[in-house]
Enzyme design. Structure first.
Site, mmCIF file in Angstrom:
data_model
loop_
_atom_site.group_PDB
_atom_site.id
_atom_site.type_symbol
_atom_site.label_atom_id
_atom_site.label_comp_id
_atom_site.label_asym_id
_atom_site.label_seq_id
_atom_site.Cartn_x
_atom_site.Cartn_y
_atom_site.Cartn_z
ATOM 1 N N ASP A 1 -10.273 63.531 -27.817
ATOM 2 C CA ASP A 1 -10.183 63.974 -29.206
ATOM 3 C C ASP A 1 -11.498 64.585 -29.672
ATOM 4 O OD1 ASP A 1 -7.463 63.026 -30.156
ATOM 5 O OD2 ASP A 1 -8.262 61.157 -29.386
ATOM 6 N N SER A 2 -12.600 63.920 -29.355
ATOM 7 C CA SER A 2 -13.899 64.393 -29.829
ATOM 8 C C SER A 2 -14.288 65.722 -29.177
ATOM 9 C CB SER A 2 -14.975 63.339 -29.548
ATOM 10 O OG SER A 2 -14.649 62.125 -30.196
#
Length: 414
Positions: free
Chosen positions: A188-189
């Site tokens: 996600d990051s």
């Protein structure tokens, strides 16, 4: 701006932009329709460098991240990091009246960020084609598991699945053991970081050509983009890289070595660094060996080299080993946990540990801002908002009168 200002909100943004300001994204307004990590982490970074972030959350419950991990008085302390510098609007996007309002609000913004499953916004009349037709200068960042096109487009996708599909999970862990998760939601990051890059590029193009565009970020592609030489190695040699534990495959020596009270990580793979390292550990025979002068030869004898460094480390404490390695100018370090990070003087000197009290005044620390710009550094301008804290402010700026707001609130739309 995407359209001629017709509301006080637009005029206010134009005024701020004209006034300059120390932050590079001052005057840029971002509408965040995402939740959890991938979309909101991208807007967090944009907000740290001056963008105004209008975050839309569902009424009553808000972004699920408010309830993730450890809670203080009912709210995650993670929320204080992910949502700083944001304004919270509590709106039910499933309702046609609110969808029409959000279409108007998008026209007051430079960027829309969303991380719903593909097709969700289209069903609400808020997709890229809808908004681009209304506001040609608008930029939209769309983060999803598999992207907006392709045969997997409609599959639900989370970061952990993307990490597996992108090749990262296969490489994580010890040889011969089940693959392990990295430890944080890195898929996600990484997608958020790629999204920020895409938004900045799109803003640059818009400044040159006057048109916005869609930035399509897939979680699995963001992970795959980090996979170094995996694909060309397979294409040319049929090589499938395997998990290697703490070592760096094909680069020697680079590994974690056990001391008497923990591990030290040693990166002795530069040619001159290797010679200094071998002199330090009392193995000049290895340092002077012609076949070990370069990385290719060292990789062939990596087990022997690792054993020599391991024997030297095992006779010392971490502090003793690190003092000697630093003195010999060999890159090395201990493996930090968060307690190490929170007390490390270098972190503090670089502004990476910041005091940010919780809403009730309880002390809390949050990570600092990256990257560090010399002339226009990012900063925390506002703490993370309460759910719907700015709903009335923003809706009033759009010309929504008090009676309508009261009606919507009574019906649970806001």
């Amino acid at each position: 701006m995407p359209m001629t200002p017709t509301h006080p909100l637009s005029a206010d943004r134009a005024s701020r932009a004209a006034g300059g300001g120390a932050l590079p994204l001052a005057g840029v307004r971002v509408l965040e329709l995402g939740q959890l990590i991938a979309g909101p982490f991208a807007t967090k970074m944009l907000g740290e460098f001056g963008a105004e972030i209008l975050k839309v959350e569902p009424p009553g419950q808000g972004d699920p991240l408010r309830n993730w991990r450890l809670l203080h008085q009912g709210t995650s302390v993670w929320w204080q990091v992910q949502s700083r510098n944001k304004k919270s609007l509590s709106l039910d996007l499933r309702e046609p009246e609110i969808q029409a309002l959000v279409r108007r609000l998008a026209g007051e913004c430079d960027v829309v960020v969303e991380n719903f499953k593909p097709g969700t916004l289209e069903a609400w009349g808020l997709g890229w084609e809808d908004l681009h037709a209304l506001y040609p200068r608008l930029i939209m960042l769309r983060v999803s598991g598999y992207g907006q096109t392709g045969p997997y487009r409609d599959r639900p996708g989370f970061g952990v699945v993307a990490e597996a599909m992108g090749g990262l999970r296969h490489l994580s862990g010890e040889p011969g053991r089940p693959p392990v998760r990295v430890g944080v939601s890195i898929g996600d990051s990484l997608s958020a970081l790629h999204g920020v890059i895409g938004v900045l590029l799109a803003l640059r193009v818009r400044a040159q050509q006057g048109v916005g565009q869609m930035v399509d970020v897939a979680l699995y592609e963001s992970v795959f983009n980090m996979m170094e030489s995996l694909l060309p190695e397979y294409a040319v040699f049929g090589e499938v890289r395997q998990p290697a534990g703490s070592s760096l495959p094909g680069i020697a020596p680079s590994n974690a070595y056990a001391c008497q009270d923990g591990y030290v990580l040693v990166a002795g793979n530069g040619d001159s660094i290797f010679r200094r390292l071998m002199a330090l550990i009392g193995r000049p025979d290895l340092g002077d060996a012609p076949d070990l002068a370069h990385n290719t030869g060292r990789v062939a004898r990596v087990d022997e080299i690792d054993a020599a460094i391991g024997a030297w480390a095992a006779a010392r404490t971490q502090d003793e080993a690190l003092e000697a390695l630093n003195g010999a100018r060999v890159p090395a370090g201990r493996i930090y946990d968060i307690a190490d990070i929170a007390t490390d003087p270098h972190y503090h000197a670089r502004g990476m540990i910041l005091d940010q009290p919780l809403p009730d005044g309880s002390p809390c620390q949050v990570p600092g801002i990256v990257p560090k710009l010399s002339a226009t550094p990012g900063r925390i301008r506002a703490a993370a908002p309460a759910l719907g804290q700015h709903t009335d402010e923003i809706l009033a700026s759009l010309g929504v009168d008090q009676a309508t707001r009261n009606d919507w609130r009574a019906r649970g739309l806001i």
